[in-house]
Design a protein around this motif. Structure first.
Motif, PDB file in Angstrom:
ATOM      1  N   ALA A 270       0.836  -1.213   0.000  1.00 38.51           N
ATOM      2  CA  ALA A 270       0.000   0.000   0.000  1.00 38.51           C
ATOM      3  C   ALA A 270       0.864   1.254   0.000  1.00 38.51           C
ATOM      4  O   ALA A 270       0.587   2.231  -0.713  1.00 38.51           O
ATOM      5  CB  ALA A 270      -0.939  -0.025   1.205  1.00 38.51           C
ATOM      6  N   VAL A 271       1.940   1.224   0.807  1.00 37.78           N
ATOM      7  CA  VAL A 271       2.845   2.380   0.877  1.00 37.78           C
ATOM      8  C   VAL A 271       3.458   2.651  -0.493  1.00 37.78           C
ATOM      9  O   VAL A 271       3.501   3.796  -0.957  1.00 37.78           O
ATOM     10  CB  VAL A 271       3.945   2.144   1.948  1.00 37.78           C
ATOM     11  CG1 VAL A 271       5.134   3.094   1.746  1.00 37.78           C
ATOM     12  CG2 VAL A 271       3.368   2.310   3.350  1.00 37.78           C
ATOM     13  N   CYS A 272       3.917   1.601  -1.168  1.00 38.65           N
ATOM     14  CA  CYS A 272       4.561   1.780  -2.463  1.00 38.65           C
ATOM     15  C   CYS A 272       3.549   2.216  -3.527  1.00 38.65           C
ATOM     16  O   CYS A 272       3.850   3.062  -4.373  1.00 38.65           O
ATOM     17  CB  CYS A 272       5.261   0.496  -2.894  1.00 38.65           C
ATOM     18  SG  CYS A 272       6.733   0.157  -1.907  1.00 38.65           S
ATOM     19  N   LYS A 273       2.352   1.617  -3.479  1.00 43.27           N
ATOM     20  CA  LYS A 273       1.325   1.963  -4.459  1.00 43.27           C
ATOM     21  C   LYS A 273       0.984   3.449  -4.395  1.00 43.27           C
ATOM     22  O   LYS A 273       0.810   4.117  -5.412  1.00 43.27           O
ATOM     23  CB  LYS A 273       0.070   1.121  -4.209  1.00 43.27           C
ATOM     24  CG  LYS A 273      -0.899   1.114  -5.374  1.00 43.27           C
ATOM     25  CD  LYS A 273      -2.077   0.200  -5.138  1.00 43.27           C
ATOM     26  CE  LYS A 273      -3.138   0.460  -6.207  1.00 43.27           C
ATOM     27  NZ  LYS A 273      -4.458   0.011  -5.749  1.00 43.27           N
ATOM     28  N   GLN A 274       0.909   3.976  -3.174  1.00 45.37           N
ATOM     29  CA  GLN A 274       0.563   5.397  -3.005  1.00 45.37           C
ATOM     30  C   GLN A 274       1.805   6.300  -3.001  1.00 45.37           C
ATOM     31  O   GLN A 274       1.693   7.488  -2.723  1.00 45.37           O
ATOM     32  CB  GLN A 274      -0.201   5.595  -1.682  1.00 45.37           C
ATOM     33  CG  GLN A 274      -1.525   4.844  -1.601  1.00 45.37           C
ATOM     34  CD  GLN A 274      -2.157   5.014  -0.223  1.00 45.37           C
ATOM     35  OE1 GLN A 274      -2.633   6.104   0.127  1.00 45.37           O
ATOM     36  NE2 GLN A 274      -2.128   3.956   0.577  1.00 45.37           N
ATOM     37  N   ARG A 275       2.962   5.691  -3.243  1.00 45.37           N
ATOM     38  CA  ARG A 275       4.254   6.420  -3.247  1.00 45.37           C
ATOM     39  C   ARG A 275       4.522   7.147  -1.936  1.00 45.37           C
ATOM     40  O   ARG A 275       5.120   8.229  -1.914  1.00 45.37           O
ATOM     41  CB  ARG A 275       4.314   7.442  -4.414  1.00 45.37           C
ATOM     42  CG  ARG A 275       3.757   6.951  -5.725  1.00 45.37           C
ATOM     43  CD  ARG A 275       4.445   5.677  -6.227  1.00 45.37           C
ATOM     44  NE  ARG A 275       5.900   5.777  -6.436  1.00 45.37           N
ATOM     45  CZ  ARG A 275       6.475   5.974  -7.613  1.00 45.37           C
ATOM     46  NH1 ARG A 275       5.729   6.085  -8.700  1.00 45.37           N
ATOM     47  NH2 ARG A 275       7.771   6.040  -7.722  1.00 45.37           N
ATOM     48  N   LEU A 276       4.078   6.582  -0.827  1.00 45.70           N
ATOM     49  CA  LEU A 276       4.273   7.230   0.471  1.00 45.70           C
ATOM     50  C   LEU A 276       5.744   7.215   0.892  1.00 45.70           C
ATOM     51  O   LEU A 276       6.190   8.077   1.652  1.00 45.70           O
ATOM     52  CB  LEU A 276       3.415   6.539   1.546  1.00 45.70           C
ATOM     53  CG  LEU A 276       1.910   6.542   1.265  1.00 45.70           C
ATOM     54  CD1 LEU A 276       1.170   5.765   2.353  1.00 45.70           C
ATOM     55  CD2 LEU A 276       1.372   7.975   1.176  1.00 45.70           C
TER      56      LEU A 276
END
Lengths: 319, 319
Positions: A270-276
């Motif tokens: 999720a972090v990578c998908k949202q580029r967090l």
């Protein structure tokens, strides 16, 4: 960044020689220490910062290697004690890995290295050097204690996180630079600029390190920090991105204890998908920009250019 | 010895106030340290030695309390790490006792106190003070590592034993005295005499401590050191007193692992019957006699008389 790589590779043998020399000095207990230090490897970033800072300020004193070796010994000492702390965690359910040494040996070797490093610095007879290094140890430990206190607490603020990493990581990098500046004989304002440079560089270094845990560039499974309950900027952003109910459930789960590998993997995805993780890198970039400003107070030189490359490396490294 | 008791009781509140003041200073991690230190109690022998040595040499500087507090913090730090080491032993079969703190807290608090103590001393700006205290830490740790190495080894020599206790105990008592002497501004030969005095006192202190483990004056079961595998002079005398076959069997048993309480009790009974613990005290007395000779190099004073009483106390204490 080829110049940086070359310069670092050129200095490493001399740094390692200084480390080996000091670690092999009597008393006898230091012999065990020597083996521990030399086996631990590492890029020797901290001594390299000491060398570059001193030289930027015109210092050609060979004793820069001694100061650099002292910082590296301190760093190795804190790693040894971290190792024990991790092992203590490990006893509570996770498998024990890399059990190379008995706990007693690790604790005592860490203490010996700490004392050895402080003795090496005190031999210079300059209270500014001793004060700098003693305070760095204290701040580092203080950061580690604070980190322990906020483990598995998803409600900490961004400021809490910054306070922790400033202590546990940035103060020792600050000291690496300040020691070189003091030995150069620079005036107080330049020494302060060198210290501030090191501190900002150190904060950025740890932010990037924490962000990299969410991506899988290192080969090992990502999300180790999340599993252990470490709260870092990408995780705070992740929680903030959840719907209220989801956020509440995640907070409760996070507090309960170590996450399973699959749970941590879902967070990382999720972090990578949202580029967090990239958002965290922007935060690191702002600290690196501050560091660059401090660096500009020094006269241009080959070493200053290498420092600029270090700042670039910190931001762009992928493992 | 009434004067000694009175003088110590009079100084303890001021020593404790200095300890509380320094332990309560920022950074925040030191707050936990403060609680640990103040809870640990103790007679504050080390700061008292610093005060007396300084005053014997004419020092009236209130900062003797700071130096004394630094040594006591270091002593407390090593006790904290010992605590961890003992707990590591405890995991191997014996019941866990006094588990007041998590291992991580204990290790880090010990590190913080170590760094804090060195910072307090480095603030004086005198490399002789910093060198003295750093070296004492290193020697103490070195002695602890050496002690660990000879555990359950009944074939060590008397010299091996002396080397261990000189490190783990005597060097810190040496530093307690040397720091006071340096602050007094005495010349180098008197500082050296103060250091030698503290070292001899420290060796005697540990020999008596180890001999007391074989008698039952303390209320707790005697023979704890024997059970743990610590080799001390009464045990070496005991082994030497056995017939060759018995000695061989005991050596083998001793190497195997922790002795049962009944086994240790039998050793203690034999040691006491043959007065082997008194023979150890004679050895301590010879070191105290050396200490007394060093003490005679200083001018007579109320404080020197108190030091003489400390030497007497070390030999005659029963717990």
């Amino acid at each position: 960044m080829q110049e940086l790589k070359r310069a670092l590779e050129q200095e490493q043998p001399r740094i390692n020689a200084a480390l080996a020399r000091h670690a092999a000095e009597p008393p006898a207990g230091s012999q065990a220490v020597a083996r521990l230090v030399l086996a631990s490897g590492g890029k020797r970033l901290r001594p390299f910062l000491t060398l570059l800072t001193g030289r930027i300020l015109g210092c050609r004193d060979e004793r820069l290697y001694t100061l650099g070796a002292a910082v590296e010994l301190l760093h190795a000492a804190t790693l040894l004690h971290d190792d024990i702390l991790d092992r203590a965690e490990t006893r509570r359910g996770r498998p024990a890995a890399h059990l190379l040494f008995a706990p007693a040996t690790v604790i005592l070797a860490g203490d010996a290295m700490l004392a050895k490093a402080l003795l090496m610095v005190s031999a210079f007879g300059d209270p500014r050097l001793t004060g700098c290094i003693s305070e760095a140890v204290m701040r580092t430990v203080d950061g580690e204690i604070a980190e322990f206190d906020i483990l598995r607490n998803p409600d900490i603020s961004h400021q809490d996180y910054l306070a922790v990493i400033t202590g546990k990581t940035a103060w020792m990098l600050r000291a690496s630079c300040e020691l070189g500046a003091v030995l150069s004989g620079a005036d107080a304002s330049l020494i302060a600029a060198a210290a501030d440079f090191g501190l900002e560089l150190g904060i950025a270094f740890q932010i990037v390190d924490d962000a990299l845990d969410f991506s899988s560039g290192t080969g090992k499974p990502r999300g180790g920090d999340v599993r252990e309950g470490k709260v870092t900027p990408p995780l705070l952003s992740y929680i903030a991105s959840l719907a209220p109910d989801e956020a509440k459930a995640f907070r409760e789960r996070f507090r309960q204890g170590p996450l399973a590998e699959a749970e941590a993997e879902a967070v990382c995805a999720a972090v990578c998908k949202q580029r967090l993780d990239l958002r965290a890198k922007e935060l690191a970039a702002s600290h690196l920009a501050s560091a660059a400003l401090f660096l500009k107070r020094f006269p241009p030189s080959e070493e200053r250019a290498l420092m600029e490359q270090i700042l670039e490396y910190i931001l762009t490294r992928s493992h």
